[in-house]
Design a protein around this motif. Structure first.
Motif, PDB file in Angstrom:
ATOM      1  N   GLY A  88       0.811  -1.220   0.000  1.00 24.37           N
ATOM      2  CA  GLY A  88       0.000   0.000   0.000  1.00 24.37           C
ATOM      3  C   GLY A  88       0.834   1.255   0.000  1.00 24.37           C
ATOM      4  O   GLY A  88       0.570   2.169   0.761  1.00 24.37           O
ATOM      5  N   GLY A  89       1.845   1.311  -0.857  1.00 29.51           N
ATOM      6  CA  GLY A  89       2.755   2.434  -0.827  1.00 29.51           C
ATOM      7  C   GLY A  89       2.487   3.532  -1.823  1.00 29.51           C
ATOM      8  O   GLY A  89       3.191   4.525  -1.829  1.00 29.51           O
ATOM      9  N   GLY A  90       1.513   3.401  -2.686  1.00 26.53           N
ATOM     10  CA  GLY A  90       1.281   4.502  -3.595  1.00 26.53           C
ATOM     11  C   GLY A  90       0.570   4.147  -4.879  1.00 26.53           C
ATOM     12  O   GLY A  90      -0.014   5.011  -5.520  1.00 26.53           O
ATOM     13  N   HIS A 120      -0.074   2.668   3.430  1.00 31.30           N
ATOM     14  CA  HIS A 120       0.560   2.337   4.697  1.00 31.30           C
ATOM     15  C   HIS A 120       2.038   2.010   4.501  1.00 31.30           C
ATOM     16  O   HIS A 120       2.513   1.864   3.369  1.00 31.30           O
ATOM     17  N   PHE A 121       2.729   1.895   5.620  1.00 28.98           N
ATOM     18  CA  PHE A 121       4.075   1.326   5.651  1.00 28.98           C
ATOM     19  C   PHE A 121       4.200   0.562   6.957  1.00 28.98           C
ATOM     20  O   PHE A 121       3.343   0.662   7.839  1.00 28.98           O
ATOM     21  N   LEU A 122       5.256  -0.248   7.072  1.00 27.22           N
ATOM     22  CA  LEU A 122       5.488  -1.033   8.276  1.00 27.22           C
ATOM     23  C   LEU A 122       6.660  -0.442   9.053  1.00 27.22           C
ATOM     24  O   LEU A 122       7.692  -0.115   8.485  1.00 27.22           O
ATOM     25  N   VAL A 133       5.777  -5.444  14.667  1.00 26.04           N
ATOM     26  CA  VAL A 133       5.511  -4.849  13.364  1.00 26.04           C
ATOM     27  C   VAL A 133       4.265  -3.982  13.508  1.00 26.04           C
ATOM     28  O   VAL A 133       3.180  -4.487  13.798  1.00 26.04           O
ATOM     29  N   THR A 134       4.444  -2.676  13.323  1.00 19.99           N
ATOM     30  CA  THR A 134       3.331  -1.742  13.413  1.00 19.99           C
ATOM     31  C   THR A 134       2.957  -1.290  12.007  1.00 19.99           C
ATOM     32  O   THR A 134       3.824  -0.869  11.232  1.00 19.99           O
ATOM     33  N   VAL A 135       1.679  -1.393  11.697  1.00 23.08           N
ATOM     34  CA  VAL A 135       1.164  -0.907  10.420  1.00 23.08           C
ATOM     35  C   VAL A 135       0.786   0.553  10.623  1.00 23.08           C
ATOM     36  O   VAL A 135      -0.050   0.869  11.474  1.00 23.08           O
ATOM     37  N   VAL A 136       1.425   1.427   9.868  1.00 25.04           N
ATOM     38  CA  VAL A 136       1.169   2.863   9.990  1.00 25.04           C
ATOM     39  C   VAL A 136       0.428   3.319   8.748  1.00 25.04           C
ATOM     40  O   VAL A 136       0.919   3.177   7.628  1.00 25.04           O
ATOM     41  N   GLY A 137      -0.773   3.841   8.958  1.00 25.03           N
ATOM     42  CA  GLY A 137      -1.584   4.314   7.851  1.00 25.03           C
ATOM     43  C   GLY A 137      -1.169   5.707   7.415  1.00 25.03           C
ATOM     44  O   GLY A 137      -0.844   6.560   8.228  1.00 25.03           O
TER      45      GLY A 137
END
Length: 156
Positions: A88-90, A120-122, A133-137
């Motif tokens: 989900g990077g772009g 998102h990124f991890l 591992v945190t999923v950051v929206g």
């Protein structure tokens, strides 16, 4: 990891198995492009090598433009292995169930409501006994980046 679309499937599988078997570090993170299950026959061979290695802990792939978390079945708490699909990077996003193919012996995460299409990124952090591992929206320009979920994976 080699290009999984290459014609030398047998050579790639042997390279992956040999390389993984030769690593003696305490923590092994595997990165690749294609998620297991997206290429016929690919998942069994690669996942077997991953699951049999005592210190291979997390496999991170992309290709699918969505977020998916999966863990081995039967699960442990906290998980001792995990598969993250993080694409989900772009690029244009897709619903995770459109392309995320179930992998034999693995289940999608219990909070699968998080799975899906969002940018998102991890954020990956380690302690002496776990990987978090945190999923950051990521939202629209100017909006804050928001942690959506954190997954703990226990080290062997």
């Amino acid at each position: 990891m080699p290009d999984t679309n290459s014609l030398d499937y047998i050579g790639q599988k042997q390279w992956f198995t040999d390389t993984l078997a030769g690593i003696q570090h305490d923590l092994i993170l595997v990165f690749g492009h294609h998620p297991p299950g997206t290429i016929e026959g690919w998942d069994d061979d690669y996942m077997k090598a991953f699951k049999e290695h005592k210190k291979a802990t997390i496999w991170i792939v992309s290709h699918v433009h969505a977020f998916v978390y999966a863990f081995p079945d039967p699960p442990s708490s906290p998980a001792n292995r995990a598969l993250f699909i993080t694409g989900g990077g772009g690029a244009p996003l897709v619903d995770s169930d459109e392309q995320a193919v179930p992998v034999k012996g693995w289940k999608f995460g219990p909070d699968n409501d998080l799975s899906g299409k969002f940018f998102h990124f991890l954020d990956i952090r380690t302690t002496k006994d776990s990987v978090y591992v945190t999923v950051v929206g990521c939202s629209k320009k100017g909006e804050p980046m928001t942690p959506r979920a954190t997954y703990q994976v226990k080290l062997p």
